[in-house]
Enzyme design. Structure first.
Site, PDB file in Angstrom:
ATOM      1  N   GLY A 195       0.635  -1.457  -0.126  1.00 57.45           N
ATOM      2  CA  GLY A 195      -0.010  -0.106  -0.061  1.00 57.45           C
ATOM      3  C   GLY A 195       0.924   1.206   0.140  1.00 57.45           C
ATOM      4  O   GLY A 195       0.591   2.157   0.694  1.00 57.45           O
ATOM      5  N   GLY A 196       1.695   1.214  -0.820  1.00 58.08           N
ATOM      6  CA  GLY A 196       2.745   2.399  -0.798  1.00 58.08           C
ATOM      7  C   GLY A 196       2.471   3.264  -2.141  1.00 58.08           C
ATOM      8  O   GLY A 196       1.196   2.916  -2.580  1.00 58.08           O
ATOM      9  N   ALA A 280       3.832  -4.529  -5.579  1.00 57.48           N
ATOM     10  CA  ALA A 280       4.305  -3.330  -5.196  1.00 57.48           C
ATOM     11  C   ALA A 280       4.996  -3.183  -4.036  1.00 57.48           C
ATOM     12  O   ALA A 280       4.362  -2.278  -3.200  1.00 57.48           O
ATOM     13  CB  ALA A 280       3.333  -2.288  -5.688  1.00 57.48           C
ATOM     14  N   ARG A 283      11.294  -0.898  -4.490  1.00 58.72           N
ATOM     15  CA  ARG A 283      12.197  -0.898  -5.388  1.00 58.72           C
ATOM     16  C   ARG A 283      13.548  -1.048  -4.957  1.00 58.72           C
ATOM     17  O   ARG A 283      13.932  -0.437  -3.746  1.00 58.72           O
ATOM     18  CB  ARG A 283      12.116   0.240  -6.565  1.00 58.72           C
ATOM     19  N   ALA A 330      12.037  10.891  -8.994  1.00 62.54           N
ATOM     20  CA  ALA A 330      12.611  11.161 -10.513  1.00 62.54           C
ATOM     21  C   ALA A 330      13.080  12.704 -10.088  1.00 62.54           C
ATOM     22  O   ALA A 330      14.392  13.150 -10.841  1.00 62.54           O
ATOM     23  CB  ALA A 330      11.620  11.254 -11.452  1.00 62.54           C
ATOM     24  N   HIS A 454      -7.735  35.005  -7.240  1.00 60.34           N
ATOM     25  CA  HIS A 454      -9.083  34.480  -6.872  1.00 60.34           C
ATOM     26  C   HIS A 454      -9.790  34.142  -8.356  1.00 60.34           C
ATOM     27  O   HIS A 454      -9.647  35.172  -9.252  1.00 60.34           O
ATOM     28  CB  HIS A 454      -9.747  35.729  -6.014  1.00 60.34           C
TER      29      HIS A 454
HETATM   30  P1  NAD Z   1       6.960   1.926  -1.111  1.00 59.29           P
HETATM   31  O1  NAD Z   1       8.127   1.410  -0.182  1.00 59.29           O
HETATM   32  O2  NAD Z   1       6.470   3.019  -1.248  1.00 59.29           O
HETATM   33  O3  NAD Z   1       5.722   0.770  -0.662  1.00 59.29           O
HETATM   34  C1  NAD Z   1       5.846  -0.398  -0.715  1.00 59.29           C
HETATM   35  C2  NAD Z   1       5.007  -1.075   0.457  1.00 59.29           C
HETATM   36  O4  NAD Z   1       4.794  -2.504   0.326  1.00 59.29           O
HETATM   37  C3  NAD Z   1       5.354  -0.834   1.831  1.00 59.29           C
HETATM   38  O5  NAD Z   1       4.273  -0.005   2.293  1.00 59.29           O
HETATM   39  C4  NAD Z   1       5.751  -2.239   2.538  1.00 59.29           C
HETATM   40  O6  NAD Z   1       5.317  -2.080   3.812  1.00 59.29           O
HETATM   41  C5  NAD Z   1       4.745  -3.037   1.513  1.00 59.29           C
HETATM   42  N1  NAD Z   1       5.141  -4.229   1.838  1.00 59.29           N
HETATM   43  C6  NAD Z   1       6.340  -4.828   1.475  1.00 59.29           C
HETATM   44  N2  NAD Z   1       6.197  -6.276   1.640  1.00 59.29           N
HETATM   45  C7  NAD Z   1       5.045  -6.668   1.654  1.00 59.29           C
HETATM   46  C8  NAD Z   1       4.086  -8.039   2.061  1.00 59.29           C
HETATM   47  N3  NAD Z   1       5.159  -9.143   1.721  1.00 59.29           N
HETATM   48  N4  NAD Z   1       2.954  -7.924   2.076  1.00 59.29           N
HETATM   49  C9  NAD Z   1       2.244  -6.540   1.920  1.00 59.29           C
HETATM   50  N5  NAD Z   1       2.829  -5.482   2.011  1.00 59.29           N
HETATM   51  C10 NAD Z   1       4.227  -5.555   1.939  1.00 59.29           C
HETATM   52  O7  NAD Z   1       7.325   1.144  -2.486  1.00 59.29           O
HETATM   53  P2  NAD Z   1       6.768   1.226  -3.868  1.00 59.29           P
HETATM   54  O8  NAD Z   1       5.313   2.005  -3.715  1.00 59.29           O
HETATM   55  O9  NAD Z   1       6.760   0.221  -4.608  1.00 59.29           O
HETATM   56  O10 NAD Z   1       7.729   2.486  -4.512  1.00 59.29           O
HETATM   57  C11 NAD Z   1       8.783   2.347  -4.934  1.00 59.29           C
HETATM   58  C12 NAD Z   1       9.574   3.787  -5.121  1.00 59.29           C
HETATM   59  O11 NAD Z   1       9.164   4.303  -6.252  1.00 59.29           O
HETATM   60  C13 NAD Z   1       9.376   4.714  -3.711  1.00 59.29           C
HETATM   61  O12 NAD Z   1      10.878   4.913  -3.247  1.00 59.29           O
HETATM   62  C14 NAD Z   1       8.620   5.542  -4.300  1.00 59.29           C
HETATM   63  O13 NAD Z   1       8.817   6.847  -3.669  1.00 59.29           O
HETATM   64  C15 NAD Z   1       8.950   5.568  -5.683  1.00 59.29           C
HETATM   65  N6  NAD Z   1       7.521   6.127  -6.582  1.00 59.29           N
HETATM   66  C16 NAD Z   1       7.130   7.388  -6.411  1.00 59.29           C
HETATM   67  C17 NAD Z   1       6.177   7.869  -7.111  1.00 59.29           C
HETATM   68  C18 NAD Z   1       5.853   9.233  -6.845  1.00 59.29           C
HETATM   69  O14 NAD Z   1       6.503  10.020  -6.449  1.00 59.29           O
HETATM   70  N7  NAD Z   1       4.525   9.442  -7.508  1.00 59.29           N
HETATM   71  C19 NAD Z   1       5.401   6.901  -7.815  1.00 59.29           C
HETATM   72  C20 NAD Z   1       5.815   5.748  -8.030  1.00 59.29           C
HETATM   73  C21 NAD Z   1       7.191   5.269  -7.398  1.00 59.29           C
END
Ligand code: NAD
Length: 479
Positions: A195-196, A280, A283, A330, A454
């Site tokens: 849920g990231g 997800a 990374r 990025a 505004h």
């Molecule tokens: P994240 O670390 O944000 O989220 C991954 C989530 O997976 C975590 O909350 C973690 O607790 C959970 N998790 C891990 N193993 C698990 C399991 N076995 N079961 C259930 N949950 C589990 O990583 P992400 O969303 O993959 O993103 C990767 C990177 O890419 C991040 O550093 C992010 O900042 C970057 N990113 C940024 C953007 C943006 O800025 N809009 C968009 C995409 C990615």
């Protein structure tokens, strides 16, 4: 092999870190080669930020048409053509990749197609990327390798999807964030592990296209790096919208079950079934084949260790972007690229991480910069919080997007802005004001006394700042 080609700088990796570093170095007069094994633009442009934003926009368009009657616009029930959505994505990506290629050419950066190994500081060996031999599984002949000699090297090789310790990750239908962007059909159901940021952006997109989405996050909260109040509000919003959210739910195993996949959660009898599973879970830095061990480049948990100038422990070798770990954003990679290039070319400058905006392109969007309330608490700071809801913004009302708020965290008494967190329309654009405020050390009063146009959404930031600086907003009375 012929004599090495000579450059001032070789950049390895053409993502938003690498190509920006190459262009900046060229602007400063350097002769630059950029080695890239795929297409320039990296994950961001080819499989990340940009293609997902194209899909988000289609979902927004669909949503707006579905809601059209609220605006007095009468249309038939809308449908969508997934193939056309995906074609639009590919066209926009191709156009932007072409744009980056054009910029590199205009700056006389030589793009070398292949996989780079740093043989020694100042010497990079490039194995051709897409020769027919490689497609047939054979090694290309050594004569096709190129040697690039250079005063400095910047490693900008990015990151790849993490493979968490979950059994069954190789089952058909288990997808990475890059795989999802190549789907030909919208799945009827999708289990999202993590849920990231990536998990929630893609969950939102497929939910918007009619997929039954279940999010499984092992921590007790979604988006652990965002301000907790926003993350909690977003969870409610998701659940009200019909997305199933399981917290805390650590996934242990995925296994085929008939024509579907069953996802097993640790310490639970419960299983989630879905047609596809998106993994997800973060990374990890990508350093394969670079020769870092032999070179003695220091790493911690896979990430290359750098100083504030983006220099590694090996003289002449720099690293930027996701390969250095951290937030993996990025825009951070791009700034690091500029900093590395400038230091290499004799303009000492240090990376400054005081104001790094974080944007989540969900519906509604979320964005934050500076300290979250949790961080302010942890640091024992004397802070105060001010809020302004979009439901009180004239502009938000006119566009029919009143969910969310601006939340400001300021030093008590002095009013210096410590953090800004926004959930709502165009949050990712609005956060620029908070980013500048924090970068410049602004106080809430500075924002409060700045005339904002505004009727616009940034007025909500000004109103939150008035609440922080003067105790009350003009257009909102606390009940
Ligand atoms: P994240 O670390 O944000 O989220 C991954 C989530 O997976 C975590 O909350 C973690 O607790 C959970 N998790 C891990 N193993 C698990 C399991 N076995 N079961 C259930 N949950 C589990 O990583 P992400 O969303 O993959 O993103 C990767 C990177 O890419 C991040 O550093 C992010 O900042 C970057 N990113 C940024 C953007 C943006 O800025 N809009 C968009 C995409 C990615």
């Amino acid at each position: 092999m012929t004599q090495p080609h000579k450059y001032d700088l070789v950049v390895i990796g053409g993502g938003p870190g690498g190509y920006v570093a190459a262009i900046r170095a060229a602007q400063l007069g350097a002769k630059v080669a950029l080695v890239e094994k795929g297409r320039v633009g990296g994950t961001c442009l080819n499989h990340g930020c940009i293609p997902t934003k194209v899909l988000v926009r289609s979902v927004e368009a669909l949503h707006l048409v579905e809601e059209a009657s609220a605006f007095g616009v009468i249309v038939e029930k809308p449908t969508f053509d997934f193939a056309r959505i995906m074609t639009r994505k590919d066209e926009i990506v191709a156009r932007l990749v072409g744009g980056v290629e054009g910029l590199l050419k205009a700056h006389r950066v030589e793009v070398v197609s292949g996989t780079a190994t740093i043989v020694e500081p100042g010497l990079v060996l490039v194995k051709p990327a897409s020769s027919k031999q490689q497609a047939a599984g054979n090694q290309p002949p050594a004569s096709s390798f190129q040697e690039l000699a250079s005063g400095s090297v910047i490693i900008a090789t990015g990151s790849v999807s993490a493979r968490p310790p979950i059994a069954g990750l190789d089952a058909p239908g288990v997808l990475t964030s890059a795989d999802v962007l190549e789907l030909k059909e919208v799945p009827d159901s999708l289990a999202v592990i993590g849920g990231g940021v990536i998990g929630l952006e893609l969950a939102g997109i497929f939910h918007g296209l009619g997929t039954r989405v279940t999010v499984l996050e092992m921590l007790p909260t979604l988006l652990p790096t965002m301000d907790g109040e926003l993350a909690r509000r977003y969870r409610n919003y998701l659940q009200r919208g019909g997305v199933e959210v399981h917290l805390p739910a650590r996934v242990e195993e995925i296994r085929p079950k008939g024509d579907r996949l069953a996802v097993r959660i640790a310490d639970s009898e419960e299983e989630v079934e879905a047609e596809k599973v998106l993994v997800a879970t973060g990374r990890v830095p990508y350093t394969e084949g670079l020769g870092l061990e032999e070179l003695g480049v220091k790493r911690e948990r896979g990430a290359i260790v750098v100083d504030e100038h983006m220099a590694t422990n090996v003289p002449g070798v720099y690293a930027i972007g996701d390969v250095t770990g951290g937030a993996m954003l990025a825009h951070v990679a791009s700034r690091q690229g500029e900093v590395a290039a400038e230091n290499i070319l004799g303009r000492p400058v240090a990376m400054d991480y005081r104001a790094v905006p974080n944007c989540v392109f969900t519906l509604p969007e979320m964005a934050g910069v500076g300290l979250t309330e949790e961080e302010a608490k942890e640091r024992g700071l004397d802070y105060e919080v001010a809020r302004f809801p979009f439901s009180a913004s004239g502009r938000a009302l006119t566009i029919g997007e009143t969910a969310g708020l601006v939340k400001l965290i300021c030093e008590r008494g002095f009013g210096k802005v410590l953090g800004m967190h926004i959930m709502g329309p165009h949050a990712s654009d609005l956060i620029a004001e908070g980013t500048l405020a924090i970068q410049m050390g602004a106080k809430a009063r500075d924002i409060a006394e700045t005339i904002h146009a505004h009727p616009t959404l940034p007025e909500a930031i000004m109103e939150a700042a008035k609440a922080a600086a003067f105790g009350e907003a003009i257009h909102y009375r606390k009940r």
